[in-house]
Write an enzyme that holds these catalytic residues in place. Structure first.
Site, PDB file in Angstrom:
ATOM      1  N   GLN B 196       1.246  -1.247   0.105  1.00  0.00           N
ATOM      2  CA  GLN B 196       0.340  -0.118  -0.285  1.00  0.00           C
ATOM      3  C   GLN B 196       0.922   1.141   0.041  1.00  0.00           C
ATOM      4  OE1 GLN B 196      -3.601  -0.530   0.363  1.00  0.00           O
ATOM      5  NE2 GLN B 196      -2.803  -3.018  -0.508  1.00  0.00           N
ATOM      6  N   ALA B 237     -11.219   2.984   5.312  1.00  0.00           N
ATOM      7  CA  ALA B 237     -10.302   1.743   4.180  1.00  0.00           C
ATOM      8  C   ALA B 237      -9.815   2.380   3.604  1.00  0.00           C
ATOM      9  CB  ALA B 237     -11.374   1.070   4.107  1.00  0.00           C
ATOM     10  N   HIS B 238      -8.803   1.648   2.832  1.00  0.00           N
ATOM     11  CA  HIS B 238      -8.038   2.611   1.665  1.00  0.00           C
ATOM     12  C   HIS B 238      -9.350   3.505   0.408  1.00  0.00           C
ATOM     13  CE1 HIS B 238      -6.866  -1.188  -0.172  1.00  0.00           C
ATOM     14  NE2 HIS B 238      -8.518  -1.170  -0.181  1.00  0.00           N
ATOM     15  N   ASN B 239      -8.159   4.524   0.087  1.00  0.00           N
ATOM     16  CA  ASN B 239      -8.911   5.210  -0.870  1.00  0.00           C
ATOM     17  C   ASN B 239     -10.230   5.548  -0.787  1.00  0.00           C
ATOM     18  OD1 ASN B 239      -6.167   2.729  -2.146  1.00  0.00           O
ATOM     19  ND2 ASN B 239      -6.617   4.966  -2.841  1.00  0.00           N
ATOM     20  N   SER B 257     -12.395   2.132  -1.158  1.00  0.00           N
ATOM     21  CA  SER B 257     -12.728   3.736  -2.254  1.00  0.00           C
ATOM     22  C   SER B 257     -14.382   3.605  -2.004  1.00  0.00           C
ATOM     23  CB  SER B 257     -12.575   2.394  -3.163  1.00  0.00           C
ATOM     24  OG  SER B 257     -11.241   1.767  -4.042  1.00  0.00           O
TER      25      SER B 257
END
Lengths: 348, 348, 348
Positions: B196, B237-239, B257
């Site tokens: 990541q 969470a990521h993005n 996302s």
């Protein structure tokens, strides 16, 4: 560590049947017990397992005792006996008294006798730590906190300023107590912070699990009663009150100003809205959403239980149509009544 | 701390009715206010409580003011006035500027004026901390982070490398920002980690509650807009992208996302799936499961509400049979129509 | 960092179509790729995006490759290829070997070669840290823990005593491993703590997300298998067992003594009751409540999905009346049958 069966019987308040001088060296589950271990049987249906166990002694109910031979400690609640004998054989390491040279303790902090202050602990001004308490490595104690006797705080936990902990508490690692409650007014779409200037009062004999956070009150204090047990990952918002001896399992969230009674058991992943109250002796099962006050003792639940994914997709769609279903059924009921009446009329 | 009523009126933008030189020493709830305290009444239904309060002044709406005497600050939104007056009387301790000797600051780190670096803080290479910012005890700041002016980070919070925090942010204790997103490919049943390598960008005036974690992006960055307020135990969470001035209550989880609009309010324990979007001005109630995009402003909900445990057990079984119920009802409808037609035929 | 396309093809096991000596400097998403970047296309429906991308090379399936020109790495699972190429270009900083002077390491602790012990790390007696492992700033390692080769522990994470970590694990920031399980007996309304004296065993190649807590066993150990991946904010209670290569997303809670199989995928915010088992290859979707054992591989779900708030209020009321609806429908069915029979009788 070793105890005689007689010593254990006295310590846990059980009647001894068998050899008083038998040496016990450990408490173990029935199926893993070895010679000189003690185990317990709580329910009659497990009584037959006694024969295959290697345990040298068993804690059992009077009913179970009737069908067994060997060394027995007989009491009404063998699980309670097991808890007490486990405390006798507790092998959890305890920090030694003393102040680690790397600790940063502000001037004027009052430390009782035999306190243990671990490496890299930071204690701000005005703090009072009473005798026998243990602050483990990396703990932070904010201004003017008060920590009662024999309370243990595990590593890297943070207490903001103005938090009071009672005596004989256990606060696990990475807990946060006294963080700001979530309070804002809105001015033309932007949030204006309401400073959170209340404190947190935590009673005696409270245990708080890893990663639990207890916010400080907005103006008045957040309050956790005596003997309350909180598991991991619990969210306690500002001005919540939790009554004495209530136990709450992991991941439960309690919104602001909720008041929870005494002797409640609240299971895991329960969600409790703010500004409501839950009476004493309420028992709430896992995943329940408490959206309004509970006024009568008893067991309460909500949520849905799993099915295969394809069936669930249909259930989830129908859930959103439930009121339509209800209305349609009411309509059918009405029409059916009409048809009956028509038939009665026809037949007259 | 003390202010005249006139000073407070000017500070919060209210019209003063009463004694301008009245000394105010604290802001309190209506029922706990003492002499020289100020309190507020937001809703007409609480207006009658004014008479029993010891508060020396009240912030009220014009409508409420009509029925009251005494010292009043009159404004459209007394709750906003309360927020602003609370800021005037804020007693939250603030760390003093200076670098504690136990802090470990890498060579080349750039520190602005009047920064406060607490005990045992660790700052890695390439970090820039702007003027007036405060890093409290035990905070870790990873490589190449940038922290804006007047931002406060409470104890034991961890920023991984490459995180940007805006100015005037408040990051509470034990927060994690920049941890790896949860990304793997699968090779013959085993998980292969996707490093990541994105960052995290956090805007100005953001507040982040205790135990909240914001993962770094997989390749691009995770982005939190200006003025966003996040409560405790939130999972970002990521993005994920969160739009300006959106507020999210405790224990909400946002999968990878997801894109959330501006000026949304998302209550506690909401679950938001990944790779979807929520438009501006959406309001989502507690425990809701957002399983697909929301495209129209408004209030949205899901979940079930509690009932007694025995009744719930039946509801939970019937939920799994909902599609059967639907089909059966459709069948009944059809048969009823048939019966009606039969009867009509009979009667012709 | 740069690699030739040939080097990448060999490293990820793909067939090269195009220029072997092409220099690749980064891996990027299709829409953000620049010259000399590599990207990937997993699904035929995105194949058309290839033309607008600036990527100099693409990882694609054989099917997608047929329609494309340019530099291609062809393999069955381009997402796996992307994971592997991302590892080649991984820019995550790694701590240097060495022991920071501020670390507090107990006498007798065994350190392997090239370990990295960060600032303010505290390591208690009896600990063994194997070669290449990295403990970052503020980490606490309790008595008698064992940490395998090349395992990385991010800042401020706490391991209680008696925890075993395998090799090549990644433990993120503010994790807690080995905290006490939530176990009490009740004596006249008060809780009697059952000391938690089991340990925690964590296999090789396990990754654990920020704020996840794994409780120690009551008597036996809590066990996490090889290659398990846990996201953030996960609650793993005492004596849980998680089988090899199972992946669990954020905010999932697993109650005590639950046994989860191998190669399961468990999505976010799942709630799993205690003392049940889930078979290998079960796939559980987000927000599901697992209230009893799952014995057949497959996909399982529960929960409700959002609707507008007003409609939901009706659904929530009807959910509590579901059994009444069911009974009413049964009654209607019966009456309808009766009416049919009546009509048949009339017509005879």
């Amino acid at each position: 560590m070793q105890k005689t069966l007689q010593e254990i019987a006295s310590a846990i308040g059980a009647e001894l049947k068998g050899e008083p001088q038998l040496i016990i060296t450990a408490v173990s589950p029935l199926d893993k017990a070895e010679k000189n271990h003690i185990s317990f049987i709580n329910q009659a249906k497990y009584a037959s397992h006694a024969h295959s166990s290697q345990a040298s002694a068993l804690i059992v109910t009077p009913e179970i005792a009737e069908g067994l031979e060997g060394n027995l400690l007989v009491m009404k609640d063998p699980y309670l006996g097991f808890a007490k004998v486990s405390q006798l054989f507790d092998s959890t390491p305890r920090p030694q008294p003393g102040i680690h040279p790397s600790a940063v303790v502000a001037e004027g902090v009052k430390l009782g006798d035999n306190v243990s202050i671990g490496a890299n602990v930071v204690i701000a001004e005005g703090v009072v730590i009473k005798s026998g308490s243990m602050l483990e490595a990396g703990v932070y104690i904010g201004e003017n906190c008060l920590i009662g006797e024999n309370t243990r705080v595990y590593p890297n936990t943070v207490l903001y300023h103005g938090v009071t902990l009672g005596r004989d508490c256990i606060i696990h690692a990475n807990v946060v107590i006294g963080s700001d409650g979530f309070g804002y007014a809105n001015e033309k779409g932007q949030w204006v912070k309401i400073p959170q200037v209340g404190g947190v009062n935590i009673g005696d004999e409270v245990e708080i699990g890893a990663h639990t956070a207890i916010d400080r009150g907005a103006m008045a204090d957040t309050e956790i009663g005596r003997g309350v047990k909180l598991d991991n990952h619990i969210h306690v918002a500002h001005n919540v009150k939790i009554g004495d001896y209530t136990a709450i399992a992991g991941c439960t969230a309690i919104a602001g100003s909720a008041v929870i009674g005494k002797h409640c058991t609240i299971a895991g992943r329960v969600s409790i809205l703010g500004h409501l109250s839950i009476c004493d002796n309420a028992h709430i099962t896992a995943t329940t959403f408490v959206n309004k006050s509970i006024t009568k003792p008893g067991a309460y639940s909500s949520g849905t239980t799993y099915q295969d994914n394809k069936s669930w997709q249909k259930s989830a769609i129908r859930f959103r149509q439930l009121d339509d279903m209800w209305r349609k059924m009411k309509q059918i009921e009405k029409e059916m009544l009409q048809m009956k009446q028509n038939r009665d009329n026809d037949n007259e």
